[in-house]
Design a protein around this motif. Structure first.
Motif, mmCIF file in Angstrom:
data_model
loop_
_atom_site.group_PDB
_atom_site.id
_atom_site.type_symbol
_atom_site.label_atom_id
_atom_site.label_comp_id
_atom_site.label_asym_id
_atom_site.label_seq_id
_atom_site.Cartn_x
_atom_site.Cartn_y
_atom_site.Cartn_z
ATOM 1 N N UNK A 1 53.700 74.671 36.360
ATOM 2 C CA UNK A 1 54.068 73.310 35.968
ATOM 3 C C UNK A 1 54.725 73.284 34.595
ATOM 4 N N UNK A 2 54.377 74.242 33.730
ATOM 5 C CA UNK A 2 54.933 74.268 32.384
ATOM 6 C C UNK A 2 56.401 74.673 32.388
ATOM 7 N N UNK A 3 56.793 75.515 33.361
ATOM 8 C CA UNK A 3 58.150 76.034 33.374
ATOM 9 C C UNK A 3 59.150 74.940 33.726
ATOM 10 N N UNK A 4 60.282 74.963 33.024
ATOM 11 C CA UNK A 4 61.345 73.988 33.287
ATOM 12 C C UNK A 4 62.335 74.496 34.327
ATOM 13 N N UNK A 5 62.213 75.743 34.749
ATOM 14 C CA UNK A 5 63.149 76.324 35.715
ATOM 15 C C UNK A 5 62.539 76.299 37.114
ATOM 16 N N UNK A 6 63.316 75.823 38.053
ATOM 17 C CA UNK A 6 62.835 75.652 39.419
ATOM 18 C C UNK A 6 62.432 76.979 40.059
ATOM 19 N N UNK A 7 63.231 78.006 39.851
ATOM 20 C CA UNK A 7 62.937 79.281 40.514
ATOM 21 C C UNK A 7 61.657 79.890 39.991
ATOM 22 N N UNK A 8 61.372 79.737 38.678
ATOM 23 C CA UNK A 8 60.127 80.253 38.122
ATOM 24 C C UNK A 8 58.942 79.498 38.717
ATOM 25 N N UNK A 9 59.073 78.168 38.823
ATOM 26 C CA UNK A 9 58.017 77.368 39.427
ATOM 27 C C UNK A 9 57.783 77.774 40.872
ATOM 28 N N UNK A 10 58.849 78.024 41.598
ATOM 29 C CA UNK A 10 58.736 78.419 43.003
ATOM 30 C C UNK A 10 58.030 79.762 43.144
ATOM 31 N N UNK A 11 58.432 80.732 42.338
ATOM 32 C CA UNK A 11 57.811 82.051 42.408
ATOM 33 C C UNK A 11 56.319 81.985 42.092
ATOM 34 N N UNK A 12 55.973 81.313 41.006
ATOM 35 C CA UNK A 12 54.566 81.260 40.602
ATOM 36 C C UNK A 12 53.733 80.469 41.605
ATOM 37 N N UNK A 13 54.297 79.431 42.175
ATOM 38 C CA UNK A 13 53.556 78.669 43.186
ATOM 39 C C UNK A 13 53.314 79.513 44.435
ATOM 40 N N UNK A 14 54.324 80.313 44.813
ATOM 41 C CA UNK A 14 54.129 81.196 45.962
ATOM 42 C C UNK A 14 53.066 82.257 45.664
ATOM 43 N N UNK A 15 53.074 82.799 44.431
ATOM 44 C CA UNK A 15 52.046 83.765 44.034
ATOM 45 C C UNK A 15 50.664 83.101 44.046
ATOM 46 N N UNK A 16 50.589 81.881 43.545
ATOM 47 C CA UNK A 16 49.306 81.166 43.511
ATOM 48 C C UNK A 16 48.772 80.927 44.921
ATOM 49 N N UNK A 17 49.656 80.582 45.865
ATOM 50 C CA UNK A 17 49.215 80.378 47.243
ATOM 51 C C UNK A 17 48.595 81.649 47.813
ATOM 52 N N UNK A 18 49.194 82.799 47.534
ATOM 53 C CA UNK A 18 48.639 84.063 48.016
ATOM 54 C C UNK A 18 47.292 84.366 47.370
ATOM 55 N N UNK A 19 47.182 84.069 46.076
ATOM 56 C CA UNK A 19 45.909 84.307 45.386
ATOM 57 C C UNK A 19 44.821 83.413 45.971
ATOM 58 N N UNK A 20 45.160 82.151 46.269
ATOM 59 C CA UNK A 20 44.167 81.232 46.839
ATOM 60 C C UNK A 20 43.777 81.627 48.259
ATOM 61 N N UNK A 21 44.631 82.407 48.921
ATOM 62 C CA UNK A 21 44.280 82.911 50.250
ATOM 63 C C UNK A 21 43.351 84.114 50.186
#
Length: 402
Positions: free
Chosen positions: A91-111
């Motif tokens: 959420x802190x990142x202003x770049x869309x691609x960084x937000x997308x990558x970290x959100x995808x990583x977070x989804x895997x961690x939550x799995x």
């Protein structure tokens, strides 16, 4: 968990918008109401799947990787759970691609996946060195500290790269300007001036005749030569993508007198600093050697470093293997040998890498400082030849008139 974009009104009636994770649209509206917001529009974020992104947008620059690593290490060391830390950094990142990558990583961690395993899905964004260090930090239970070391390492590499790039900016501009000026003189100025002497019918000095020939060649074959140059550059770029030709080019680069020494010093510093950060993160030496060899850019040196890793795996010493490779400077070898004997290999590797990088920066600065006056002298010499080629016929005309 899906991500939703929302537009809502706060308690004062002011419009606001943002993004949040929720199980469903209804759940997202409930979360907004719990925050004191009145949802007006809630919809699932479109284009948030990483598979829909172009391959180029899946990369992270060194500066972006260092920043998000430092932020993540700060939050993890503060005791925040890993998935919440990933969410906060995204959420802190202003770049869309960084937000997308970290959100995808977070989804895997939550799995239930480990962080290193989740990062492994995106090898272009998170290199092997990064993933191996994170895995070692997870095994040792000191993930926050390891992430902090990774952030410092990435920032140092980025700073060194920027320093080299900034040092080469002025010489590159000077060289391009010199070529453009000489090309303009030969293509447009010299022919008009020399035409006067040709019309006079007198014999011209050899220097003027040579200048006329060069000028004619530039005017008639300049575009053809430029096309051939572009074609050669294209063929060269294709060849460096072929493993066999890339190896040959790398071997050739090491044989160039000044460039070869600079390349060896650069790769030695990269190898030592990578090996140091992996050792400090509790990665086994043999695995660290294989990873450190993989990050070396020159294929010829990479192959020899892989042989060093193989010899250490078979029971040999690191110092002996590096000595046989012939790519590590003697001072670094002495420091590595001292570290092996004293059991402080990681610390002395880091010191050796720092000294090597400092020495490399000084050598590059020296080369650049010599290149600038050399270009000025060369440019002045070319202009002097052009002026002499024009003045000599004028002096001859004056002598005939007298």
């Amino acid at each position: 968990m899906p991500t939703f974009d929302y537009r809502a009104d706060d308690a004062l009636g002011q419009r606001c918008k943002g993004r949040l994770d929720a199980d469903s649209s209804r759940h997202a509206r409930q979360l907004l109401r719990e925050r004191g917001l009145w949802p007006r529009q809630v919809r699932e974020s479109s284009g948030f799947s990483l598979a829909g992104l172009p391959s180029g947008s899946r990369r992270l620059s060194a500066a972006e990787l260092a920043l998000l690593t430092l932020q993540l290490s700060t939050l993890v060391q503060a005791g925040l759970p890993l998935e919440e830390a990933l969410h906060a950094v995204a959420r802190q990142s202003a770049r869309r691609r960084v937000t997308t990558l970290l959100s995808a990583v977070r989804d895997r961690v939550m799995e239930g996946h480990a962080l290193a395993s989740a990062l492994g899905l995106f090898p272009t964004a998170f290199p092997e060195l990064f993933r191996a260090t994170v895995a070692a930090g997870e095994r040792s239970g000191h993930l926050g500290h390891v992430l902090e070391q990774l952030a410092l390492y990435t920032q140092a590499r980025q700073a060194a790269r920027q320093k080299i790039q900034m040092a080469l900016v002025y010489p590159s501009i000077l060289m391009l300007a010199s070529v453009a000026i000489v090309g303009f003189l030969l293509g447009y100025v010299v022919p008009d001036v020399v035409q006067i002497f040709l019309d006079s019918g007198q014999s011209l000095p050899w220097l003027t005749q040579a200048l006329i020939a060069v000028s004619g060649g530039v005017r008639h074959y300049g575009l053809f030569a430029l096309s051939v140059l572009v074609l050669l550059v294209g063929v060269w770029r294709w060849s460096v993508r072929q493993p066999l030709w890339r190896l040959r080019w790398d071997r050739l680069a090491l044989r160039i007198p000044l460039l070869g020494e600079l390349l060896r010093a650069m790769e030695a510093a990269r190898f030592a600093s990578t090996l140091a950060i992996l050792g400090q993160s509790a990665v086994p030496l043999v695995d660290a050697l294989e990873i450190a060899a993989a990050v070396i850019g020159n294929r010829s040196i990479r192959g020899r470093m892989s042989e060093v890793a193989r010899s250490v795996r078979e029971g040999g010493t690191l110092t002996r293997g590096l000595e046989l490779s012939g790519d590590i400077p003697p001072m670094m070898l002495h420091m590595i040998a001292s570290g092996e004997r004293a059991g402080e290999l990681d610390r002395l590797l880091a010191r050796a890498a720092e000294q090597q990088e400092s020495s490399l920066a000084a050598r590059i600065a020296l080369v650049v400082s010599l290149f600038e006056p050399a270009m000025l002298v060369l440019m002045g010499g070319v202009v002097l030849l052009i002026v002499l080629a024009i003045l000599l016929p004028i002096l001859s005309l004056n002598q005939l008139v007298n």
